[in-house]
Motif scaffolding. Structure first.
Motif, mmCIF file in Angstrom:
data_model
loop_
_atom_site.group_PDB
_atom_site.id
_atom_site.type_symbol
_atom_site.label_atom_id
_atom_site.label_comp_id
_atom_site.label_asym_id
_atom_site.label_seq_id
_atom_site.Cartn_x
_atom_site.Cartn_y
_atom_site.Cartn_z
ATOM 1 N N TRP A 162 9.938 -3.447 3.044
ATOM 2 C CA TRP A 162 8.621 -3.340 3.664
ATOM 3 C C TRP A 162 8.518 -4.232 4.899
ATOM 4 O O TRP A 162 7.914 -3.847 5.893
ATOM 5 C CB TRP A 162 7.535 -3.693 2.650
ATOM 6 C CG TRP A 162 6.131 -3.696 3.169
ATOM 7 C CD1 TRP A 162 5.246 -4.737 3.157
ATOM 8 C CD2 TRP A 162 5.413 -2.603 3.766
ATOM 9 N NE1 TRP A 162 4.043 -4.373 3.696
ATOM 10 C CE2 TRP A 162 4.117 -3.060 4.079
ATOM 11 C CE3 TRP A 162 5.757 -1.286 4.050
ATOM 12 C CZ2 TRP A 162 3.155 -2.258 4.676
ATOM 13 C CZ3 TRP A 162 4.786 -0.476 4.654
ATOM 14 C CH2 TRP A 162 3.515 -0.958 4.949
ATOM 15 N N ALA A 170 1.671 3.780 2.780
ATOM 16 C CA ALA A 170 1.092 2.445 2.982
ATOM 17 C C ALA A 170 0.754 2.197 4.444
ATOM 18 O O ALA A 170 -0.214 1.487 4.758
ATOM 19 C CB ALA A 170 2.063 1.381 2.480
ATOM 20 N N ARG A 171 1.516 2.799 5.356
ATOM 21 C CA ARG A 171 1.276 2.618 6.788
ATOM 22 C C ARG A 171 0.292 3.641 7.340
ATOM 23 O O ARG A 171 -0.066 3.594 8.517
ATOM 24 C CB ARG A 171 2.605 2.723 7.551
ATOM 25 C CG ARG A 171 3.535 1.550 7.306
ATOM 26 C CD ARG A 171 4.923 1.809 7.865
ATOM 27 N NE ARG A 171 4.882 2.215 9.264
ATOM 28 C CZ ARG A 171 5.928 2.653 9.940
ATOM 29 N NH1 ARG A 171 7.090 2.792 9.342
ATOM 30 N NH2 ARG A 171 5.811 2.984 11.201
ATOM 31 N N THR A 195 3.580 -3.815 -0.881
ATOM 32 C CA THR A 195 2.905 -3.558 0.397
ATOM 33 C C THR A 195 1.477 -4.098 0.426
ATOM 34 O O THR A 195 0.884 -4.213 1.492
ATOM 35 C CB THR A 195 2.854 -2.046 0.669
ATOM 36 O OG1 THR A 195 2.105 -1.404 -0.381
ATOM 37 C CG2 THR A 195 4.252 -1.456 0.731
ATOM 38 N N ILE A 208 0.875 6.812 7.754
ATOM 39 C CA ILE A 208 1.549 7.906 8.448
ATOM 40 C C ILE A 208 1.281 9.224 7.730
ATOM 41 O O ILE A 208 1.159 10.279 8.355
ATOM 42 C CB ILE A 208 3.061 7.625 8.538
ATOM 43 C CG1 ILE A 208 3.304 6.391 9.430
ATOM 44 C CG2 ILE A 208 3.823 8.828 9.082
ATOM 45 C CD1 ILE A 208 4.746 5.962 9.472
ATOM 46 N N ARG A 263 7.794 -0.182 13.395
ATOM 47 C CA ARG A 263 6.860 0.909 13.122
ATOM 48 C C ARG A 263 7.300 2.240 13.704
ATOM 49 O O ARG A 263 6.883 3.293 13.246
ATOM 50 C CB ARG A 263 5.457 0.528 13.628
ATOM 51 C CG ARG A 263 4.853 -0.630 12.840
ATOM 52 C CD ARG A 263 3.406 -0.881 13.210
ATOM 53 N NE ARG A 263 2.816 -1.910 12.356
ATOM 54 C CZ ARG A 263 2.300 -1.684 11.164
ATOM 55 N NH1 ARG A 263 2.276 -0.465 10.683
ATOM 56 N NH2 ARG A 263 1.802 -2.673 10.452
ATOM 57 N N VAL A 276 -1.039 -2.522 -0.573
ATOM 58 C CA VAL A 276 -1.866 -1.382 -0.172
ATOM 59 C C VAL A 276 -2.092 -0.521 -1.405
ATOM 60 O O VAL A 276 -1.156 -0.203 -2.135
ATOM 61 C CB VAL A 276 -1.195 -0.549 0.934
ATOM 62 C CG1 VAL A 276 -2.045 0.674 1.262
ATOM 63 C CG2 VAL A 276 -0.963 -1.393 2.181
ATOM 64 N N PHE A 326 6.232 3.885 1.700
ATOM 65 C CA PHE A 326 5.965 3.089 2.893
ATOM 66 C C PHE A 326 5.166 3.877 3.924
ATOM 67 O O PHE A 326 4.276 3.328 4.593
ATOM 68 C CB PHE A 326 7.276 2.593 3.500
ATOM 69 C CG PHE A 326 8.029 1.621 2.635
ATOM 70 C CD1 PHE A 326 7.351 0.714 1.832
ATOM 71 C CD2 PHE A 326 9.412 1.606 2.620
ATOM 72 C CE1 PHE A 326 8.032 -0.186 1.028
ATOM 73 C CE2 PHE A 326 10.109 0.718 1.815
ATOM 74 C CZ PHE A 326 9.423 -0.177 1.026
ATOM 75 N N ASP A 327 5.478 5.154 4.065
ATOM 76 C CA ASP A 327 4.709 5.994 4.994
ATOM 77 C C ASP A 327 3.244 6.076 4.570
ATOM 78 O O ASP A 327 2.337 6.043 5.407
ATOM 79 C CB ASP A 327 5.309 7.396 5.055
ATOM 80 C CG ASP A 327 6.586 7.454 5.876
ATOM 81 O OD1 ASP A 327 6.883 6.467 6.568
ATOM 82 O OD2 ASP A 327 7.288 8.480 5.809
ATOM 83 N N GLN A 378 10.038 -2.334 7.672
ATOM 84 C CA GLN A 378 9.177 -1.222 8.054
ATOM 85 C C GLN A 378 8.023 -1.692 8.934
ATOM 86 O O GLN A 378 7.683 -1.060 9.935
ATOM 87 C CB GLN A 378 8.621 -0.533 6.803
ATOM 88 C CG GLN A 378 9.659 0.191 5.962
ATOM 89 C CD GLN A 378 10.171 1.454 6.608
ATOM 90 O OE1 GLN A 378 9.436 2.138 7.315
ATOM 91 N NE2 GLN A 378 11.431 1.773 6.374
ATOM 92 N N LYS A 379 7.410 -2.818 8.575
ATOM 93 C CA LYS A 379 6.274 -3.324 9.355
ATOM 94 C C LYS A 379 6.691 -3.779 10.741
ATOM 95 O O LYS A 379 5.905 -3.667 11.694
ATOM 96 C CB LYS A 379 5.608 -4.483 8.606
ATOM 97 C CG LYS A 379 4.809 -4.051 7.391
ATOM 98 C CD LYS A 379 3.889 -5.174 6.902
ATOM 99 C CE LYS A 379 4.686 -6.382 6.468
ATOM 100 N NZ LYS A 379 3.799 -7.450 5.937
#
Length: 418
Positions: free
Chosen positions: A399, A281-282, A352, A284, A406, A354, A278-279, A402-403
């Protein structure tokens, strides 16, 4: 006419008189002070009398007394990822919950969410304390009437355990001993212990059953097995009801989006693969690092059994319901199906949407090639089986949280401290 400029024949009296280097209060001033003290004491006595006449003054806390039909559960580590989800389920099931957490890994924001959902008196309390402090633990048990303990609190990263093993033996093994001693001293009769498949190490045969020999290969697994051994040795001369749940790899989050996984930024390097995906995909982190591609598996990456946190929590509830005095239950909590890291990454990309960049690195110390469970025993004895077995769907649920979070929980909250 009055003369306002006349000179005094006697000097003005001072607030104190010095005799032989000792200050003595002027008798007139002394009487004024004494009068004020007596007046303040009178008001204080009156206030205490009125307070004692209040119907709530002598009422004990709802958390300090046993109540028929209400199970009061101490959830250690209840501000953490799994612990907070367990507390939510217990509260939904009308249990009384006390969370104890030192917030070294947990999130006070998760506790705030729970308090907002269950604000009624006697439902939920949070105590900020470290289980490594025996005096604090003793105070907590002496002031609260617990019926059961769900012991989640623990550091839980394999990689970190190989770097700082002493932290793991202190935090897992020693702290479990302190909790167990407090339970015994205060007559708390039920323990649901959070253990791990890491106690098995790298078994020669798959799937793993509860009879598979335990030969842990990293300090995390070793510390957990030591804690299990302590519990089992103690239980030989005890009527305590004990349930030991050995988790496989936990993923997912609350389907209604109230709770999720939010590890501290400095711990991301040690975190779960789902958090790392997830990090990435975002944005980070620049990409996902997969450690180990030369294992003896179909695609060379590790194989794990991924269990949704909702299912995991359900196993705890069933364990609590089925716990019997003087009995021990040991159960694997998994889906019974292994998935490779490559499969997981592809599912995360789909969830995601992504195209996550993946970097392949050498093996990480303490990892094992293949681990998945045989969940037959927990099905037979607790009537539990995993319901959320679609890997991509579990990741989609996580997810969404997570979105919408943030920056994690990002909040503060007043707390009781021990």
């Amino acid at each position: 006419m009055l003369n306002f400029n006349r000179t005094r024949t006697q000097p003005r009296s001072t607030r104190s008189m010095s005799l032989g280097g000792i200050d003595y209060m002027d008798p007139k001033k002394k009487s004024n002070v004494v009068g004020k003290i007596l007046l303040a004491a009178s008001f204080t006595a009156l206030f205490i009398l009125m307070l004692k006449q209040s119907p709530t003054f002598n009422s004990p806390s709802l958390f300090s007394q046993h109540e028929p039909g209400v199970t009061h559960v101490l959830v250690t580590g209840g501000a953490g990822y799994i612990g907070s989800h367990a507390a939510l389920r217990l509260l939904k099931d009308s249990h009384r919950v006390t969370i104890v957490d030192n917030l070294s890994r947990g999130n006070i924001g998760a506790v705030k969410v729970l308090q907002e959902l269950f604000p009624e008196p006697g439902r939920l309390q949070f105590i900020y304390a470290d289980l490594g402090d025996p005096k604090a633990v003793k105070k907590i048990f002496s002031e609260n009437a617990f019926d059961a303990v769900m012991h989640f609190a623990a550091v839980a990263y394999v990689g970190e355990s190989t770097v700082d093993p002493l932290k793991y033996y202190h935090n897992i093994t020693s702290n479990t001993l302190i909790v167990l001693e407090a339970m015994a001293a205060h007559g708390v009769s039920t323990l649901i212990y959070s253990s791990t498949c890491a106690t098995y190490g790298e078994p020669k045969q798959m799937p793993i059953t509860e009879e598979t020999p335990q030969h842990p290969i990293n300090p995390y697994g070793k510390a957990k097995k030591m804690a299990e051994d302590i519990i089992l040795d103690f239980h030989k001369n005890s009527d305590m009801a004990v349930m030991i749940l050995r988790y496989f790899n936990v993923i997912g989050s609350d389907p209604e989006g109230r709770l999720g996984e939010a590890p501290r930024p400095e711990l991301r390097v040690h975190g779960r693969i789902s958090g790392a995906c997830f990090d990435a995909a975002r944005g980070i982190i620049p990409g996902l690092k997969v450690t180990g591609t030369d294992y003896k598996t179909l695609d060379g990456t590790c194989i794990r059994d991924y269990i949704d946190v909702t299912d995991l929590v359900d196993a705890h509830v069933k364990a609590l319901e089925k716990a019997k005095p003087g009995k021990v239950g040991i159960y694997n909590v998994g889906t019974g199906r292994g998935r490779s890291v490559n499969e997981f990454v592809e599912a995360c990309k789909a969830a995601t949407r992504v195209n996550i960049k993946v970097d392949f690195l050498p093996r990480r110390p303490g990892d094992y090639a293949e681990v998945f469970s045989d969940p037959a025993k927990i099905l037979t004895e607790l009537n539990w089986t995993a319901q959320h077995t679609d890997l991509q769907k579990s990741l989609e649920v996580a997810w969404r949280w997570q979105k919408s979070h943030r920056n994690g929980y990002e909040t503060t909250l007043p707390m009781a401290s021990y």
